[in-house]
Design an enzyme around this catalytic site. Structure first.
Site, short mmCIF file in Angstrom:
data_model
loop_
_atom_site.label_atom_id
_atom_site.label_comp_id
_atom_site.label_asym_id
_atom_site.label_seq_id
_atom_site.Cartn_x
_atom_site.Cartn_y
_atom_site.Cartn_z
N ARG A 1 0.82 -1.22 0.00
CA ARG A 1 0.00 0.00 0.00
C ARG A 1 0.85 1.28 0.00
NH1 ARG A 1 -3.52 -1.98 5.00
NH2 ARG A 1 -1.68 -3.31 5.19
N TYR B 1 36.16 22.95 -6.90
CA TYR B 1 36.02 21.72 -7.71
C TYR B 1 36.49 22.00 -9.12
CZ TYR B 1 33.48 17.64 -9.60
OH TYR B 1 33.14 16.46 -10.20
N THR C 1 1.47 -12.04 8.98
CA THR C 1 2.08 -11.76 10.29
C THR C 1 2.25 -13.04 11.11
OG1 THR C 1 -0.13 -11.11 11.03
CG2 THR C 1 1.38 -9.34 10.45
C1 UD1 Z 1 -2.07 -5.67 11.00
C2 UD1 Z 1 -3.07 -6.56 11.73
C3 UD1 Z 1 -4.34 -5.74 11.96
C4 UD1 Z 1 -4.01 -4.49 12.77
C5 UD1 Z 1 -2.91 -3.67 12.11
C6 UD1 Z 1 -2.40 -2.60 13.07
C7 UD1 Z 1 -2.67 -8.86 10.99
C8 UD1 Z 1 -3.13 -9.98 10.15
N1 UD1 Z 1 -3.38 -7.74 10.94
O1 UD1 Z 1 -2.65 -5.34 9.76
O2 UD1 Z 1 -5.29 -6.54 12.69
O3 UD1 Z 1 -5.17 -3.71 12.93
O4 UD1 Z 1 -1.77 -4.52 11.80
O5 UD1 Z 1 -1.49 -1.75 12.44
O6 UD1 Z 1 -1.71 -9.01 11.71
N2 UD1 Z 1 4.77 -8.46 8.10
C9 UD1 Z 1 5.72 -9.46 8.09
N3 UD1 Z 1 5.53 -10.51 7.25
C10 UD1 Z 1 4.44 -10.62 6.45
C11 UD1 Z 1 3.47 -9.61 6.48
C12 UD1 Z 1 3.67 -8.54 7.32
O7 UD1 Z 1 6.72 -9.39 8.80
O8 UD1 Z 1 4.35 -11.62 5.72
C13 UD1 Z 1 5.02 -7.29 8.93
C14 UD1 Z 1 5.02 -6.01 8.12
O9 UD1 Z 1 6.34 -5.71 7.67
C15 UD1 Z 1 4.48 -4.98 9.11
C16 UD1 Z 1 3.65 -5.81 10.07
O10 UD1 Z 1 3.99 -7.16 9.87
O11 UD1 Z 1 5.51 -4.32 9.80
C17 UD1 Z 1 2.15 -5.62 9.87
O12 UD1 Z 1 1.85 -5.91 8.52
P1 UD1 Z 1 0.79 -5.06 7.71
O13 UD1 Z 1 0.72 -5.62 6.36
O14 UD1 Z 1 1.05 -3.63 7.87
O15 UD1 Z 1 -0.54 -5.46 8.50
P2 UD1 Z 1 -1.85 -4.60 8.57
O16 UD1 Z 1 -2.66 -4.86 7.36
O17 UD1 Z 1 -1.56 -3.22 8.92
MG MG Z 2 0.13 -2.16 9.03
#
Ligand code: UD1
Ligand code: MG
Length: 433
Positions: A18, A363, A85
Protein backbone atom coordinates in the site's frame (compact mmCIF):
# COMPACT_ATOMS: atom_id res chain seq x y z
CA UNK A 1 14.37 -1.51 34.39
CA UNK A 2 15.09 -5.21 34.22
CA UNK A 3 15.76 -5.80 30.55
CA UNK A 4 16.04 -9.58 30.71
CA UNK A 5 12.40 -10.14 31.68
CA UNK A 6 10.86 -9.82 28.24
CA UNK A 7 11.67 -10.71 24.63
CA UNK A 8 10.52 -8.46 21.80
CA UNK A 9 9.76 -9.60 18.26
CA UNK A 10 9.37 -6.93 15.57
CA UNK A 11 7.67 -7.97 12.34
CA UNK A 12 9.42 -6.21 9.47
CA UNK A 13 9.28 -8.70 6.61
CA UNK A 14 6.31 -7.41 4.65
CA UNK A 15 6.42 -5.63 1.29
CA UNK A 16 4.09 -2.84 2.29
CA UNK A 17 2.30 -2.83 -1.08
CA UNK A 18 0.00 0.00 0.00
CA UNK A 19 3.05 2.30 0.17
CA UNK A 20 3.33 1.97 -3.64
CA UNK A 21 7.09 2.20 -3.38
CA UNK A 22 10.14 0.22 -4.52
CA UNK A 23 11.49 0.64 -0.98
CA UNK A 24 10.49 -1.76 1.82
CA UNK A 25 7.90 -0.09 4.05
CA UNK A 26 9.89 -0.29 7.30
CA UNK A 27 12.78 1.61 5.67
CA UNK A 28 10.70 4.67 4.87
CA UNK A 29 11.89 7.57 6.92
CA UNK A 30 10.14 9.54 9.63
CA UNK A 31 11.94 12.59 11.04
CA UNK A 32 15.18 11.50 9.39
CA UNK A 33 15.33 7.85 10.49
CA UNK A 34 13.72 4.68 9.07
CA UNK A 35 10.45 3.70 10.76
CA UNK A 36 12.02 0.49 12.02
CA UNK A 37 14.83 2.45 13.70
CA UNK A 38 12.33 4.24 15.95
CA UNK A 39 10.66 0.98 16.98
CA UNK A 40 13.93 -0.80 17.73
CA UNK A 41 15.19 2.18 19.71
CA UNK A 42 12.09 2.15 21.95
CA UNK A 43 12.29 -1.67 22.28
CA UNK A 44 15.93 -1.65 23.38
CA UNK A 45 15.02 0.55 26.31
CA UNK A 46 13.00 -2.28 27.88
CA UNK A 47 14.53 -5.49 26.51
CA UNK A 48 17.89 -6.90 25.51
CA UNK A 49 16.40 -9.75 23.46
CA UNK A 50 15.17 -8.17 20.22
CA UNK A 51 14.32 -10.28 17.19
CA UNK A 52 13.57 -8.57 13.89
CA UNK A 53 11.77 -10.70 11.30
CA UNK A 54 12.85 -9.85 7.76
CA UNK A 55 12.19 -11.11 4.21
CA UNK A 56 11.41 -8.39 1.68
CA UNK A 57 14.69 -6.49 0.97
CA UNK A 58 16.16 -8.37 3.90
CA UNK A 59 19.79 -7.51 3.20
CA UNK A 60 19.09 -3.78 3.09
CA UNK A 61 17.00 -3.94 6.27
CA UNK A 62 19.59 -6.01 8.19
CA UNK A 63 22.53 -3.91 7.03
CA UNK A 64 20.92 -0.60 7.87
CA UNK A 65 19.63 -1.67 11.29
CA UNK A 66 22.97 -3.25 12.21
CA UNK A 67 24.60 0.09 11.42
CA UNK A 68 22.47 1.68 14.15
CA UNK A 69 22.26 -1.10 16.76
CA UNK A 70 24.35 -4.01 18.07
CA UNK A 71 23.06 -7.39 19.21
CA UNK A 72 19.87 -7.63 17.17
CA UNK A 73 18.71 -11.11 16.18
CA UNK A 74 17.37 -11.42 12.67
CA UNK A 75 15.04 -14.22 11.56
CA UNK A 76 14.26 -14.64 7.87
CA UNK A 77 10.61 -15.42 7.19
CA UNK A 78 9.72 -17.97 4.51
CA UNK A 79 7.34 -15.38 3.07
CA UNK A 80 6.71 -17.29 -0.18
CA UNK A 81 5.26 -20.32 1.58
CA UNK A 82 4.08 -18.71 4.82
CA UNK A 83 3.09 -15.12 4.12
CA UNK A 84 1.43 -12.90 6.73
CA UNK A 85 2.08 -11.76 10.29
CA UNK A 86 1.53 -15.33 11.58
CA UNK A 87 3.97 -16.69 9.00
CA UNK A 88 6.49 -14.13 10.25
CA UNK A 89 6.41 -15.68 13.74
CA UNK A 90 7.11 -19.23 12.55
CA UNK A 91 10.91 -19.26 12.86
CA UNK A 92 11.13 -17.04 15.93
CA UNK A 93 12.71 -18.41 19.12
CA UNK A 94 12.41 -15.86 21.92
CA UNK A 95 14.61 -16.24 25.00
CA UNK A 96 12.19 -15.14 27.73
CA UNK A 97 8.83 -16.41 28.99
CA UNK A 98 7.02 -13.19 28.11
CA UNK A 99 7.08 -12.11 24.46
CA UNK A 100 5.99 -8.77 23.09
CA UNK A 101 5.17 -8.84 19.38
CA UNK A 102 5.20 -5.50 17.55
CA UNK A 103 4.32 -4.66 13.99
CA UNK A 104 7.27 -2.96 12.30
CA UNK A 105 5.11 -0.13 10.98
CA UNK A 106 4.42 1.62 14.30
CA UNK A 107 7.12 4.27 14.43
CA UNK A 108 5.47 6.36 17.16
CA UNK A 109 5.70 3.73 19.88
CA UNK A 110 7.57 4.64 23.07
CA UNK A 111 9.22 2.42 25.67
CA UNK A 112 6.86 3.90 28.26
CA UNK A 113 3.85 2.78 26.22
CA UNK A 114 5.35 -0.72 25.87
CA UNK A 115 5.74 -1.10 29.62
CA UNK A 116 1.95 -1.32 29.94
CA UNK A 117 2.15 -4.80 28.39
CA UNK A 118 4.63 -6.24 30.84
CA UNK A 119 3.23 -6.31 34.32
CA UNK A 120 0.09 -8.42 34.06
CA UNK A 121 -0.68 -12.07 34.34
CA UNK A 122 -3.07 -12.54 31.43
CA UNK A 123 -2.24 -15.21 28.85
CA UNK A 124 -2.54 -12.62 26.10
CA UNK A 125 -2.68 -8.83 26.19
CA UNK A 126 -3.57 -7.04 23.00
CA UNK A 127 -3.68 -3.35 22.22
CA UNK A 128 -6.90 -1.75 21.03
CA UNK A 129 -8.12 1.73 20.24
CA UNK A 130 -11.32 3.28 19.00
CA UNK A 131 -11.28 5.19 15.75
CA UNK A 132 -13.87 7.27 14.01
CA UNK A 133 -12.45 5.95 10.75
CA UNK A 134 -11.14 2.40 11.35
CA UNK A 135 -10.22 1.89 7.69
CA UNK A 136 -7.35 -0.56 7.16
CA UNK A 137 -7.23 -1.95 10.69
CA UNK A 138 -8.35 -5.35 11.96
CA UNK A 139 -11.67 -5.03 13.83
CA UNK A 140 -11.82 -6.34 17.39
CA UNK A 141 -14.99 -8.22 18.20
CA UNK A 142 -15.74 -7.94 21.90
CA UNK A 143 -18.42 -10.05 23.51
CA UNK A 144 -19.51 -9.68 27.13
CA UNK A 145 -16.42 -7.58 27.89
CA UNK A 146 -14.05 -10.22 26.49
CA UNK A 147 -12.10 -10.09 23.23
CA UNK A 148 -13.56 -12.82 21.06
CA UNK A 149 -11.65 -12.47 17.82
CA UNK A 150 -10.01 -10.10 15.37
CA UNK A 151 -11.41 -9.81 11.86
CA UNK A 152 -9.17 -8.38 9.18
CA UNK A 153 -10.76 -5.67 7.04
CA UNK A 154 -10.66 -7.82 3.90
CA UNK A 155 -12.49 -10.67 5.68
CA UNK A 156 -15.01 -8.56 7.53
CA UNK A 157 -18.76 -8.63 6.94
CA UNK A 158 -20.63 -5.36 6.36
CA UNK A 159 -21.69 -5.46 10.00
CA UNK A 160 -18.14 -6.10 11.26
CA UNK A 161 -16.74 -3.28 9.12
CA UNK A 162 -18.80 -0.86 11.20
CA UNK A 163 -16.95 -1.89 14.37
CA UNK A 164 -14.74 1.02 15.43
CA UNK A 165 -12.64 -0.84 18.01
CA UNK A 166 -9.48 -1.90 16.21
CA UNK A 167 -6.38 -3.97 16.79
CA UNK A 168 -3.46 -1.56 17.27
CA UNK A 169 -0.91 -4.28 16.46
CA UNK A 170 1.00 -4.98 19.69
CA UNK A 171 0.52 -8.14 21.70
CA UNK A 172 2.07 -9.72 24.77
CA UNK A 173 2.03 -13.53 24.74
CA UNK A 174 3.52 -16.11 27.00
CA UNK A 175 6.07 -18.21 25.12
CA UNK A 176 3.85 -21.29 25.64
CA UNK A 177 0.89 -19.63 23.91
CA UNK A 178 3.01 -18.86 20.84
CA UNK A 179 4.48 -22.36 20.74
CA UNK A 180 1.03 -23.87 20.91
CA UNK A 181 -0.93 -21.70 18.48
CA UNK A 182 1.49 -20.52 15.78
CA UNK A 183 1.69 -24.04 14.23
CA UNK A 184 -2.13 -24.18 14.19
CA UNK A 185 -2.62 -21.04 12.06
CA UNK A 186 -4.10 -21.49 8.60
CA UNK A 187 -4.25 -19.28 5.55
CA UNK A 188 -7.91 -19.86 4.92
CA UNK A 189 -8.88 -16.21 4.45
CA UNK A 190 -9.31 -13.48 1.85
CA UNK A 191 -5.59 -12.74 1.58
CA UNK A 192 -4.43 -16.37 1.84
CA UNK A 193 -2.07 -15.27 4.59
CA UNK A 194 -1.24 -16.69 8.01
CA UNK A 195 -2.68 -14.09 10.37
CA UNK A 196 -1.10 -13.72 13.80
CA UNK A 197 -4.41 -12.23 14.87
CA UNK A 198 -6.15 -15.63 14.52
CA UNK A 199 -4.43 -16.72 17.74
CA UNK A 200 -6.99 -14.65 19.60
CA UNK A 201 -10.06 -16.64 18.59
CA UNK A 202 -8.27 -19.99 19.07
CA UNK A 203 -7.01 -19.05 22.52
CA UNK A 204 -10.40 -17.71 23.48
CA UNK A 205 -12.09 -20.95 22.45
CA UNK A 206 -9.68 -22.76 24.77
CA UNK A 207 -10.71 -20.48 27.64
CA UNK A 208 -7.53 -18.41 27.86
CA UNK A 209 -7.76 -14.91 29.28
CA UNK A 210 -7.26 -12.18 26.71
CA UNK A 211 -6.97 -8.69 28.14
CA UNK A 212 -7.53 -5.72 25.87
CA UNK A 213 -5.27 -2.76 26.63
CA UNK A 214 -6.75 0.54 25.53
CA UNK A 215 -4.02 2.61 23.91
CA UNK A 216 -3.92 5.94 22.06
CA UNK A 217 -3.42 6.47 18.37
CA UNK A 218 -0.68 9.08 18.97
CA UNK A 219 1.70 6.27 19.90
CA UNK A 220 0.22 3.17 18.30
CA UNK A 221 -0.62 4.40 14.81
CA UNK A 222 0.17 1.90 12.05
CA UNK A 223 1.70 3.25 8.83
CA UNK A 224 0.43 1.56 5.68
CA UNK A 225 0.36 4.35 3.10
CA UNK A 226 2.26 7.53 2.30
CA UNK A 227 -0.60 9.50 3.83
CA UNK A 228 -0.12 7.55 7.08
CA UNK A 229 3.62 8.22 6.79
CA UNK A 230 3.10 11.96 6.66
CA UNK A 231 0.50 11.87 9.46
CA UNK A 232 2.92 9.94 11.67
CA UNK A 233 5.70 12.37 10.82
CA UNK A 234 3.57 15.33 11.89
CA UNK A 235 2.91 13.64 15.23
CA UNK A 236 6.60 12.91 15.78
CA UNK A 237 7.60 16.41 14.65
CA UNK A 238 5.29 17.93 17.25
CA UNK A 239 6.81 15.75 19.92
CA UNK A 240 10.35 16.72 18.94
CA UNK A 241 9.53 20.43 18.81
CA UNK A 242 7.66 20.41 22.13
CA UNK A 243 10.63 18.63 23.69
CA UNK A 244 13.06 21.33 22.51
CA UNK A 245 10.77 24.24 23.36
CA UNK A 246 10.50 22.81 26.88
CA UNK A 247 14.30 22.67 26.91
CA UNK A 248 14.44 26.42 26.17
CA UNK A 249 14.43 26.80 22.37
CA UNK A 250 12.32 29.65 20.99
CA UNK A 251 10.42 28.71 17.81
CA UNK A 252 8.38 31.04 15.66
CA UNK A 253 5.45 29.34 13.92
CA UNK A 254 6.67 25.87 14.92
CA UNK A 255 4.22 24.19 12.54
CA UNK A 256 6.42 25.44 9.66
CA UNK A 257 9.68 24.13 11.17
CA UNK A 258 11.10 20.63 10.48
CA UNK A 259 13.56 19.17 12.98
CA UNK A 260 14.95 15.65 12.68
CA UNK A 261 15.35 13.34 15.62
CA UNK A 262 19.18 13.53 15.65
CA UNK A 263 19.23 17.34 16.07
CA UNK A 264 20.22 18.77 19.45
CA UNK A 265 20.18 22.26 20.98
CA UNK A 266 22.15 23.81 23.79
CA UNK A 267 21.61 27.09 25.61
CA UNK A 268 19.11 29.61 24.30
CA UNK A 269 18.43 29.27 20.60
CA UNK A 270 15.90 30.88 18.27
CA UNK A 271 14.56 29.06 15.24
CA UNK A 272 12.43 31.20 12.95
CA UNK A 273 9.64 29.99 10.70
CA UNK A 274 10.31 27.75 7.71
CA UNK A 275 13.64 26.29 8.88
CA UNK A 276 14.75 22.71 8.23
CA UNK A 277 17.33 21.16 10.57
CA UNK A 278 18.52 17.65 9.75
CA UNK A 279 20.96 14.86 10.64
CA UNK A 280 23.19 15.19 13.68
CA UNK A 281 23.03 18.97 13.74
CA UNK A 282 23.95 20.77 16.97
CA UNK A 283 22.77 24.35 17.50
CA UNK A 284 24.13 26.13 20.56
CA UNK A 285 23.21 29.67 21.66
CA UNK A 286 22.43 30.60 18.06
CA UNK A 287 19.74 32.20 15.94
CA UNK A 288 18.58 30.40 12.81
CA UNK A 289 16.59 32.84 10.72
CA UNK A 290 13.60 32.23 8.47
CA UNK A 291 13.85 29.76 5.61
CA UNK A 292 17.30 28.38 6.44
CA UNK A 293 18.39 24.76 5.99
CA UNK A 294 21.02 23.24 8.29
CA UNK A 295 22.19 19.69 7.51
CA UNK A 296 24.50 17.66 9.77
CA UNK A 297 26.34 20.76 10.99
CA UNK A 298 27.46 22.47 14.19
CA UNK A 299 26.46 26.08 14.87
CA UNK A 300 27.73 27.76 18.05
CA UNK A 301 27.12 31.36 19.18
CA UNK A 302 26.25 32.33 15.60
CA UNK A 303 23.43 33.59 13.46
CA UNK A 304 22.41 32.05 10.17
CA UNK A 305 20.10 33.27 7.43
CA UNK A 306 17.44 34.21 6.53
CA UNK A 307 17.54 31.77 3.58
CA UNK A 308 21.00 30.32 4.21
CA UNK A 309 22.04 26.74 3.54
CA UNK A 310 24.54 24.91 5.72
CA UNK A 311 25.35 21.60 4.05
CA UNK A 312 26.88 18.61 5.88
CA UNK A 313 30.03 19.00 7.99
CA UNK A 314 29.88 22.77 8.38
CA UNK A 315 31.18 24.21 11.63
CA UNK A 316 30.28 27.78 12.62
CA UNK A 317 31.46 29.50 15.77
CA UNK A 318 30.92 33.19 16.66
CA UNK A 319 29.99 33.64 13.00
CA UNK A 320 27.44 35.55 10.99
CA UNK A 321 26.15 33.87 7.84
CA UNK A 322 23.59 35.97 5.98
CA UNK A 323 21.06 35.49 3.23
CA UNK A 324 21.77 33.30 0.19
CA UNK A 325 25.01 31.96 1.62
CA UNK A 326 25.79 28.27 1.09
CA UNK A 327 28.42 26.62 3.27
CA UNK A 328 29.66 23.04 2.81
CA UNK A 329 32.26 21.03 4.79
CA UNK A 330 33.86 24.20 6.08
CA UNK A 331 34.88 25.68 9.38
CA UNK A 332 34.19 29.36 10.05
CA UNK A 333 35.31 30.83 13.38
CA UNK A 334 34.61 34.48 14.08
CA UNK A 335 33.71 35.15 10.46
CA UNK A 336 31.22 37.42 8.71
CA UNK A 337 29.77 36.18 5.43
CA UNK A 338 26.75 38.37 4.97
CA UNK A 339 25.45 37.79 1.47
CA UNK A 340 25.31 35.53 -1.58
CA UNK A 341 28.39 33.32 -1.19
CA UNK A 342 29.45 29.74 -1.77
CA UNK A 343 31.94 28.54 0.82
CA UNK A 344 32.96 24.92 0.26
CA UNK A 345 35.89 22.89 1.67
CA UNK A 346 37.22 25.98 3.44
CA UNK A 347 38.71 26.92 6.79
CA UNK A 348 38.29 30.57 7.70
CA UNK A 349 39.68 32.18 10.83
CA UNK A 350 38.73 34.98 13.21
CA UNK A 351 38.00 38.53 12.13
CA UNK A 352 37.70 37.66 8.47
CA UNK A 353 35.04 39.25 6.29
CA UNK A 354 33.72 37.49 3.21
CA UNK A 355 32.17 40.05 0.85
CA UNK A 356 28.99 39.61 -1.14
CA UNK A 357 29.24 37.16 -3.99
CA UNK A 358 32.53 35.54 -2.97
CA UNK A 359 32.91 32.01 -4.29
CA UNK A 360 35.37 29.31 -3.31
CA UNK A 361 35.99 27.46 -6.57
CA UNK A 362 36.62 24.14 -4.82
CA UNK A 363 36.02 21.72 -7.71
CA UNK A 364 37.87 21.36 -10.99
CA UNK A 365 35.50 18.76 -12.39
CA UNK A 366 37.52 15.87 -10.99
CA UNK A 367 38.70 16.67 -7.48
CA UNK A 368 37.79 18.97 -4.60
CA UNK A 369 40.38 21.35 -3.09
CA UNK A 370 40.75 23.35 0.12
CA UNK A 371 40.62 27.10 0.70
CA UNK A 372 42.44 28.18 3.86
CA UNK A 373 41.93 31.77 5.00
CA UNK A 374 43.69 33.24 8.06
CA UNK A 375 42.71 35.92 10.56
CA UNK A 376 41.48 39.45 9.77
CA UNK A 377 41.33 38.90 6.04
CA UNK A 378 39.09 41.12 3.95
CA UNK A 379 37.82 39.28 0.89
CA UNK A 380 36.26 41.88 -1.41
CA UNK A 381 32.92 41.29 -3.08
CA UNK A 382 32.59 39.09 -6.13
CA UNK A 383 36.01 37.47 -5.73
CA UNK A 384 36.63 33.93 -6.86
CA UNK A 385 39.11 31.92 -4.82
CA UNK A 386 40.36 29.11 -7.03
CA UNK A 387 41.33 26.27 -4.70
CA UNK A 388 43.73 25.02 -3.52
CA UNK A 389 44.53 28.42 -2.11
CA UNK A 390 45.92 29.72 1.13
CA UNK A 391 45.44 33.31 2.31
CA UNK A 392 47.53 34.23 5.33
CA UNK A 393 46.52 36.66 8.11
CA UNK A 394 45.87 40.38 7.50
CA UNK A 395 45.38 40.10 3.74
CA UNK A 396 43.13 42.19 1.54
CA UNK A 397 41.66 40.69 -1.60
CA UNK A 398 40.36 43.46 -3.85
CA UNK A 399 36.76 43.21 -5.02
CA UNK A 400 36.36 41.35 -8.30
CA UNK A 401 39.64 39.46 -7.99
CA UNK A 402 40.08 35.99 -9.41
CA UNK A 403 42.60 34.48 -7.06
CA UNK A 404 44.39 31.62 -8.75
CA UNK A 405 45.95 28.75 -6.86
CA UNK A 406 48.72 29.41 -4.41
CA UNK A 407 49.48 31.45 -1.34
CA UNK A 408 48.90 35.12 -0.50
CA UNK A 409 51.41 36.26 2.09
CA UNK A 410 50.59 37.95 5.39
CA UNK A 411 49.85 41.64 5.12
CA UNK A 412 49.50 41.76 1.28
CA UNK A 413 46.89 43.08 -1.10
CA UNK A 414 45.89 40.77 -3.95
CA UNK A 415 44.21 42.54 -6.82
CA UNK A 416 43.39 40.90 -10.11
CA UNK A 417 41.28 43.17 -12.29
CA UNK A 418 41.72 44.54 -15.76
CA UNK A 419 42.33 48.28 -15.80
CA UNK A 420 39.16 50.31 -16.27
CA UNK A 421 38.82 52.28 -19.51
CA UNK A 422 36.23 54.97 -20.07
CA UNK A 423 35.53 56.15 -23.61
CA UNK A 424 33.99 59.56 -23.76
CA UNK A 425 30.67 59.93 -25.68
CA UNK A 426 30.76 56.29 -26.78
CA UNK A 427 27.07 55.87 -25.82
CA UNK A 428 25.92 58.65 -28.16
CA UNK A 429 27.99 57.37 -31.06
CA UNK A 430 26.82 53.80 -30.58
CA UNK A 431 23.13 54.71 -30.48
CA UNK A 432 23.57 57.58 -33.01
CA UNK A 433 21.68 60.02 -30.80
C1 UD1 B 1 -2.07 -5.67 11.00
C2 UD1 B 1 -3.07 -6.56 11.73
C3 UD1 B 1 -4.34 -5.74 11.96
C4 UD1 B 1 -4.01 -4.49 12.77
C5 UD1 B 1 -2.91 -3.67 12.11
C6 UD1 B 1 -2.40 -2.60 13.07
C7 UD1 B 1 -2.67 -8.86 10.99
C8 UD1 B 1 -3.13 -9.98 10.15
N1 UD1 B 1 -3.38 -7.74 10.94
O1 UD1 B 1 -2.65 -5.34 9.76
O2 UD1 B 1 -5.29 -6.54 12.69
O3 UD1 B 1 -5.17 -3.71 12.93
O4 UD1 B 1 -1.77 -4.52 11.80
O5 UD1 B 1 -1.49 -1.75 12.44
O6 UD1 B 1 -1.71 -9.01 11.71
N2 UD1 B 1 4.77 -8.46 8.10
C9 UD1 B 1 5.72 -9.46 8.09
N3 UD1 B 1 5.53 -10.51 7.25
C10 UD1 B 1 4.44 -10.62 6.45
C11 UD1 B 1 3.47 -9.61 6.48
C12 UD1 B 1 3.67 -8.54 7.32
O7 UD1 B 1 6.72 -9.39 8.80
O8 UD1 B 1 4.35 -11.62 5.72
C13 UD1 B 1 5.02 -7.29 8.93
C14 UD1 B 1 5.02 -6.01 8.12
O9 UD1 B 1 6.34 -5.71 7.67
C15 UD1 B 1 4.48 -4.98 9.11
C16 UD1 B 1 3.65 -5.81 10.07
O10 UD1 B 1 3.99 -7.16 9.87
O11 UD1 B 1 5.51 -4.32 9.80
C17 UD1 B 1 2.15 -5.62 9.87
O12 UD1 B 1 1.85 -5.91 8.52
P1 UD1 B 1 0.79 -5.06 7.71
O13 UD1 B 1 0.72 -5.62 6.36
O14 UD1 B 1 1.05 -3.63 7.87
O15 UD1 B 1 -0.54 -5.46 8.50
P2 UD1 B 1 -1.85 -4.60 8.57
O16 UD1 B 1 -2.66 -4.86 7.36
O17 UD1 B 1 -1.56 -3.22 8.92
MG1 MG C 1 0.13 -2.16 9.03
Amino acid sequence: MNKDKISIVILAAGKGSRMKSPKAKVLHSICGKPMLYHIIKASLEISDDITVVVAHQKDAVMELMSSFFDNLHFVVQDADNFPGTGGAMMGVKPKNEKVLVLNGDMPLITSYALQGFINTNSDIIMSIFDLENPDGYGRVIIDAGQVKRIVEQKDASAYELKVTTVNAGIYAFSKGVLEKYIPLLSNNNAQEEYYLTDIISMARADGLIISPLLVDEEKFKGVNSKKDLSDAEVIMQNKIKIHWMNAGVIMQLPSTIYIEEGVTFEGECIVENGCRLTGNTLIANSHIKAGSVVEDSIVKNSDVGPLAHLRPASYLEETHVGNFVEVKKSSLKGVKAGHLSYIGDAQIDEGTNIGAGVITCNYDGIKKYQTIIGKNVFVGSDSQLIAPVQIEDDVMIAAGTTLTSGKVEKGSLAIGRTKLRTIKDFYYKFFKK
